[in-house]
Design a protein around this motif. Structure first.
Motif, PDB file in Angstrom:
ATOM      1  N   VAL A 128      11.049  18.410  52.245  1.00  0.00           N
ATOM      2  CA  VAL A 128      10.991  19.848  51.975  1.00  0.00           C
ATOM      3  C   VAL A 128      11.920  20.141  50.798  1.00  0.00           C
ATOM      4  N   HIS A 129      11.333  20.374  49.633  1.00  0.00           N
ATOM      5  CA  HIS A 129      12.133  20.604  48.434  1.00  0.00           C
ATOM      6  C   HIS A 129      12.590  22.052  48.353  1.00  0.00           C
ATOM      7  N   GLY A 130      13.629  22.297  47.573  1.00  0.00           N
ATOM      8  CA  GLY A 130      14.171  23.644  47.459  1.00  0.00           C
ATOM      9  C   GLY A 130      14.818  24.048  48.760  1.00  0.00           C
ATOM     10  N   ASP A 131      14.774  25.355  49.049  1.00  0.00           N
ATOM     11  CA  ASP A 131      15.366  25.832  50.298  1.00  0.00           C
ATOM     12  C   ASP A 131      14.381  25.771  51.446  1.00  0.00           C
ATOM     13  N   GLY A 132      13.132  25.332  51.143  1.00  0.00           N
ATOM     14  CA  GLY A 132      12.127  25.198  52.190  1.00  0.00           C
ATOM     15  C   GLY A 132      11.355  26.460  52.460  1.00  0.00           C
ATOM     16  N   ILE A 133      11.973  27.607  52.271  1.00  0.00           N
ATOM     17  CA  ILE A 133      11.301  28.876  52.553  1.00  0.00           C
ATOM     18  C   ILE A 133      11.625  29.844  51.417  1.00  0.00           C
ATOM     19  N   THR A 134      10.623  30.289  50.702  1.00  0.00           N
ATOM     20  CA  THR A 134      10.805  31.329  49.699  1.00  0.00           C
ATOM     21  C   THR A 134       9.840  32.455  50.028  1.00  0.00           C
ATOM     22  N   SER A 135       9.879  33.499  49.242  1.00  0.00           N
ATOM     23  CA  SER A 135       9.012  34.639  49.524  1.00  0.00           C
ATOM     24  C   SER A 135       7.559  34.342  49.194  1.00  0.00           C
ATOM     25  N   GLU A 136       7.306  33.291  48.398  1.00  0.00           N
ATOM     26  CA  GLU A 136       5.942  33.073  47.930  1.00  0.00           C
ATOM     27  C   GLU A 136       5.395  31.672  48.181  1.00  0.00           C
ATOM     28  N   ARG A 137       6.256  30.668  48.338  1.00  0.00           N
ATOM     29  CA  ARG A 137       5.716  29.312  48.381  1.00  0.00           C
ATOM     30  C   ARG A 137       6.634  28.364  49.141  1.00  0.00           C
ATOM     31  N   THR A 138       6.067  27.227  49.531  1.00  0.00           N
ATOM     32  CA  THR A 138       6.809  26.134  50.147  1.00  0.00           C
ATOM     33  C   THR A 138       6.457  24.851  49.413  1.00  0.00           C
ATOM     34  N   ASP A 139       7.469  24.154  48.937  1.00  0.00           N
ATOM     35  CA  ASP A 139       7.296  22.958  48.109  1.00  0.00           C
ATOM     36  C   ASP A 139       7.477  21.723  48.991  1.00  0.00           C
TER      37      ASP A 139
ATOM     38  N   ALA B  86      31.608  21.217  60.148  1.00  0.00           N
ATOM     39  CA  ALA B  86      32.802  20.836  60.910  1.00  0.00           C
ATOM     40  C   ALA B  86      33.446  19.564  60.390  1.00  0.00           C
ATOM     41  N   ASN B  87      32.648  18.685  59.792  1.00  0.00           N
ATOM     42  CA  ASN B  87      33.162  17.398  59.316  1.00  0.00           C
ATOM     43  C   ASN B  87      33.359  17.356  57.803  1.00  0.00           C
ATOM     44  N   HIS B  88      33.359  18.524  57.185  1.00  0.00           N
ATOM     45  CA  HIS B  88      33.699  18.680  55.766  1.00  0.00           C
ATOM     46  C   HIS B  88      32.737  17.921  54.851  1.00  0.00           C
ATOM     47  N   TYR B  89      31.453  18.052  55.166  1.00  0.00           N
ATOM     48  CA  TYR B  89      30.406  17.540  54.285  1.00  0.00           C
ATOM     49  C   TYR B  89      29.675  18.725  53.648  1.00  0.00           C
ATOM     50  N   ALA B  90      28.823  18.404  52.687  1.00  0.00           N
ATOM     51  CA  ALA B  90      27.945  19.408  52.076  1.00  0.00           C
ATOM     52  C   ALA B  90      26.565  18.795  51.935  1.00  0.00           C
ATOM     53  N   PHE B  91      25.533  19.615  51.937  1.00  0.00           N
ATOM     54  CA  PHE B  91      24.170  19.124  51.731  1.00  0.00           C
ATOM     55  C   PHE B  91      24.011  18.662  50.286  1.00  0.00           C
ATOM     56  N   ALA B  92      23.230  17.603  50.117  1.00  0.00           N
ATOM     57  CA  ALA B  92      23.128  16.988  48.788  1.00  0.00           C
ATOM     58  C   ALA B  92      21.703  16.609  48.425  1.00  0.00           C
ATOM     59  N   GLY B  93      20.731  17.373  48.888  1.00  0.00           N
ATOM     60  CA  GLY B  93      19.350  17.052  48.554  1.00  0.00           C
ATOM     61  C   GLY B  93      18.374  17.652  49.536  1.00  0.00           C
ATOM     62  N   ALA B  94      17.117  17.296  49.352  1.00  0.00           N
ATOM     63  CA  ALA B  94      16.039  17.865  50.161  1.00  0.00           C
ATOM     64  C   ALA B  94      16.009  17.248  51.550  1.00  0.00           C
ATOM     65  N   VAL B  95      15.783  18.094  52.562  1.00  0.00           N
ATOM     66  CA  VAL B  95      15.699  17.616  53.932  1.00  0.00           C
ATOM     67  C   VAL B  95      14.406  16.832  54.131  1.00  0.00           C
ATOM     68  N   ARG B  96      14.471  15.800  54.968  1.00  0.00           N
ATOM     69  CA  ARG B  96      13.298  14.977  55.267  1.00  0.00           C
ATOM     70  C   ARG B  96      12.998  15.025  56.769  1.00  0.00           C
ATOM     71  N   LEU B  97      11.726  14.960  57.091  1.00  0.00           N
ATOM     72  CA  LEU B  97      11.276  14.788  58.467  1.00  0.00           C
ATOM     73  C   LEU B  97      10.515  13.475  58.535  1.00  0.00           C
ATOM     74  N   VAL B  98      11.036  12.533  59.300  1.00  0.00           N
ATOM     75  CA  VAL B  98      10.419  11.217  59.441  1.00  0.00           C
ATOM     76  C   VAL B  98       9.780  11.147  60.819  1.00  0.00           C
ATOM     77  N   PHE B  99       8.452  11.033  60.858  1.00  0.00           N
ATOM     78  CA  PHE B  99       7.718  11.113  62.116  1.00  0.00           C
ATOM     79  C   PHE B  99       7.682   9.750  62.804  1.00  0.00           C
ATOM     80  N   LEU B 100       8.392   9.659  63.921  1.00  0.00           N
ATOM     81  CA  LEU B 100       8.404   8.428  64.715  1.00  0.00           C
ATOM     82  C   LEU B 100       7.182   8.367  65.617  1.00  0.00           C
ATOM     83  N   GLU B 101       6.712   9.526  66.071  1.00  0.00           N
ATOM     84  CA  GLU B 101       5.450   9.642  66.815  1.00  0.00           C
ATOM     85  C   GLU B 101       4.703  10.841  66.258  1.00  0.00           C
TER      86      GLU B 101
END
Length: 283
Positions: A169-180, A238-253
């Protein structure tokens, strides 16, 4: 003829309603006994009463119904109006069910927020190859059709070429017009020729960068999936990290059919260590 009590039972309405309709001139008995004042009705009046009740169920005022009765609105017109009202109510029910699911999700967030945070795992994911495509969809498109097309084109079971179905899911995942979205299967082999799906989509080889990932495999219900994203967000902060890229969903089933929520997916958020503000720590 029937007495008002008998007629009320036949028509499944109250005697009080029949009296009121008589008083306002909307629906009157076929006969009133002069001495006793008792009202009598005929079974032949049932279509007229049912028409009045149908219009009332549409939310039409009694004054308006009186005009409809005078104009002798046809059964076909009433059926059309009822069908339209039915469709409106069905849509309202769907919207209310969605609100109920949202409330359930929020309640579960309150009740189970701590347990999933403990299950977040950090791991190194190497650079990966993917056969698929990247497509921008309108936000009202869930991507189920696109996902189903790729599953059909890229069979995964007992196949040495393909790995897990993956959505980025690129970008913020949710915009007013599109999902990349970037969608495809992981590749076990270095080379792979482009594929054209049955509906004309071109799938080609792509590369996903390696990253340190905060990962979680939530339970299969939709509420837990929402909680999964929340839990990773809490853990990262809580662990002092920051997001650094697009979120992924890996389908195990995979879902067994489009729209099926019975699947297992690992949520992967790329992260990096964040510089800690010492002033905040001492505050």
């Amino acid at each position: 003829m029937y007495s008002i009590g008998e007629y009320a039972r036949i028509a499944q309405v109250s005697k009080r309603l029949l009296r009121y309709y008589d008083e306002i001139g909307l629906f009157q008995p076929i006969k009133i006994d002069r001495e006793s004042g008792h009202r009598y009705y005929s079974a032949t009046q049932l279509p007229e009463l049912n028409r009045i009740l149908a219009l009332k169920d549409l939310g039409i005022s009694l004054n308006q119904i009186q005009r409809f009765v005078r104009d002798d609105i046809s059964p076909t017109e009433i059926q059309g109006m009822l069908s339209l009202r039915k469709a409106e109510l069905e849509q309202q029910v769907l919207e209310e069910l969605q609100r109920i699911r949202t409330i359930e999700s929020r309640l579960k967030q309150i009740q189970e927020r701590d347990s999933l945070v403990k299950d977040v795992i950090v791991k190194q994911v190497p650079e990966q190859r993917l056969i698929g495509l990247r497509k921008v969809l309108p936000t009202n498109n869930s991507g189920e059709e696109l996902f189903g097309s790729l599953i059909h084109a890229l069979p995964g079971k007992n196949n040495s070429t393909y790995g897990a179905m993956t959505v980025v899911v690129h970008g913020d995942g949710i915009t007013s017009e599109r999902t990349d979205l970037e969608v495809g299967r992981l590749l076990h082999k270095t080379n792979h020729a482009p594929i054209t799906t049955y509906d004309g989509l071109i799938l080609d080889k792509r590369s996903l960068p390696g990253a340190t990932m905060a990962t979680l495999i939530p339970p299969t219900d939709c509420c837990a999936r929402l909680l999964g994203h929340n839990a990773i967000g809490e853990w990262v902060e809580a662990n002092h990290y920051a997001f650094a890229g697009a979120v992924r969903l890996v389908f195990l089933e995979l879902p067994k059919h489009p729209g099926d929520l019975d699947y297992v997916a690992e949520i992967q958020f790329p992260i990096r260590k964040r510089e800690v503000d010492l002033n905040l720590l001492s505050a």
